[in-house]
Design a protein around this motif. Structure first.
Motif, PDB file in Angstrom:
ATOM      1  N   SER A 161       0.730  -1.102   0.092  1.00 12.18           N
ATOM      2  CA  SER A 161       0.060   0.057  -0.122  1.00 12.18           C
ATOM      3  C   SER A 161       0.775   1.196   0.213  1.00 12.18           C
ATOM      4  O   SER A 161       2.148   1.136   0.096  1.00 12.18           O
ATOM      5  N   LYS A 162       0.132   2.419  -0.055  1.00  9.99           N
ATOM      6  CA  LYS A 162       0.995   3.772  -0.293  1.00  9.99           C
ATOM      7  C   LYS A 162       1.630   3.872   1.244  1.00  9.99           C
ATOM      8  O   LYS A 162       2.891   4.474   1.240  1.00  9.99           O
ATOM      9  N   TRP A 163       1.204   3.663   2.171  1.00  6.04           N
ATOM     10  CA  TRP A 163       1.799   3.926   3.754  1.00  6.04           C
ATOM     11  C   TRP A 163       1.654   2.541   4.326  1.00  6.04           C
ATOM     12  O   TRP A 163       0.961   1.677   4.235  1.00  6.04           O
ATOM     13  N   THR A 164       3.099   2.557   5.181  1.00  6.65           N
ATOM     14  CA  THR A 164       3.036   1.092   5.866  1.00  6.65           C
ATOM     15  C   THR A 164       3.600   1.719   7.402  1.00  6.65           C
ATOM     16  O   THR A 164       4.071   2.839   7.530  1.00  6.65           O
ATOM     17  N   SER A 165       3.709   0.875   8.179  1.00  5.81           N
ATOM     18  CA  SER A 165       3.925   1.102   9.559  1.00  5.81           C
ATOM     19  C   SER A 165       5.486   1.253   9.507  1.00  5.81           C
ATOM     20  O   SER A 165       6.162   1.667  10.861  1.00  5.81           O
ATOM     21  N   ASP A 167       7.069   3.564   7.399  1.00  4.67           N
ATOM     22  CA  ASP A 167       7.431   4.697   6.794  1.00  4.67           C
ATOM     23  C   ASP A 167       8.016   5.696   7.630  1.00  4.67           C
ATOM     24  O   ASP A 167       9.250   6.522   7.123  1.00  4.67           O
ATOM     25  N   ASP A 168       8.271   5.720   8.904  1.00  6.06           N
ATOM     26  CA  ASP A 168       9.199   6.490   9.805  1.00  6.06           C
ATOM     27  C   ASP A 168      10.711   6.140   9.741  1.00  6.06           C
ATOM     28  O   ASP A 168      11.334   6.833   9.823  1.00  6.06           O
ATOM     29  N   TYR A 170      11.935   4.602   7.241  1.00  3.48           N
ATOM     30  CA  TYR A 170      12.355   4.952   5.800  1.00  3.48           C
ATOM     31  C   TYR A 170      12.469   6.344   5.691  1.00  3.48           C
ATOM     32  O   TYR A 170      13.734   6.649   5.140  1.00  3.48           O
ATOM     33  N   LEU A 171      11.791   7.133   6.095  1.00  2.97           N
ATOM     34  CA  LEU A 171      12.107   8.772   6.142  1.00  2.97           C
ATOM     35  C   LEU A 171      13.442   9.056   6.710  1.00  2.97           C
ATOM     36  O   LEU A 171      14.234   9.917   6.191  1.00  2.97           O
TER      37      LEU A 171
END
Length: 174
Positions: A161-165, A167-168, A170-171
């Motif tokens: 999906s576009k967002w995952t748990s 993401d923080d 990865y950023l």
């Protein structure tokens, strides 16, 4: 040595009263301060929980008076609340108070630098994966060491999906 098991009835009475009042005071303070007080979301929250327990013990065993202990409980809870509030309002304070999650394993690869930094072995990661009842390593997307020091195993999703748990994490790597 003669008072190892029993000193006198008066001391038992005092401890029973102190335990009751101390417990009720701590219960009241925690109810007023909210769930965050016992959440253990990060290392600081853990320290607060240990400190509350130590203070309660001192109150029950009459090392401090109940009123002194209640003041200590209020100060500890107030400091925890203020630091959590400041972390919520300021990214700088959040970075100072909270650690960051560490990606230890991702898509079949151990992240050696992160494992070295966190002092985690491959065996400990495998053990954590087993605790999640996952047999096949291919089913694991990631293993993350969270803010509070616990490890989380993230299974691969059926569809991306576009967002995952993650993401923080990865950023921060980008």
């Amino acid at each position: 040595m003669e008072h190892l098991f029993f000193k006198d009835w008066e001391s038992l009475y005092h401890i029973a009263i102190c335990a009751l009042v101390s417990y009720l005071a701590l219960f009241l303070f925690i109810r007023i301060s909210g769930k965050r007080t016992l959440a253990k979301l990060n290392a600081f929250d853990f320290v607060v929980s240990v400190t509350l327990g130590s203070t309660l013990s001192s109150m029950i065993l009459m090392k401090v008076t109940v009123s002194e202990g209640c003041i200590a409980l209020m100060v500890i809870i107030l400091l925890q609340y203020l630091l959590a509030f400041m972390a919520k309002k300021s990214k700088t304070m959040e970075k100072a108070i909270n650690s960051t999650p560490s990606l230890l394993f991702y898509n079949g690869s151990f992240m050696e630098d992160a494992m070295k930094r966190e002092l985690i072995t491959e065996e400990e990661i495998y053990a954590e994966i087993r605790q999640y009842r996952i047999e096949r390593i291919e089913d694991v997307r990631a293993v993350v060491m969270e803010l509070n020091g616990e490890m989380t195993v993230v299974k691969k999703a059926e569809a991306l999906s576009k967002w995952t748990s993650l993401d923080d994490i990865y950023l921060k790597k980008s």
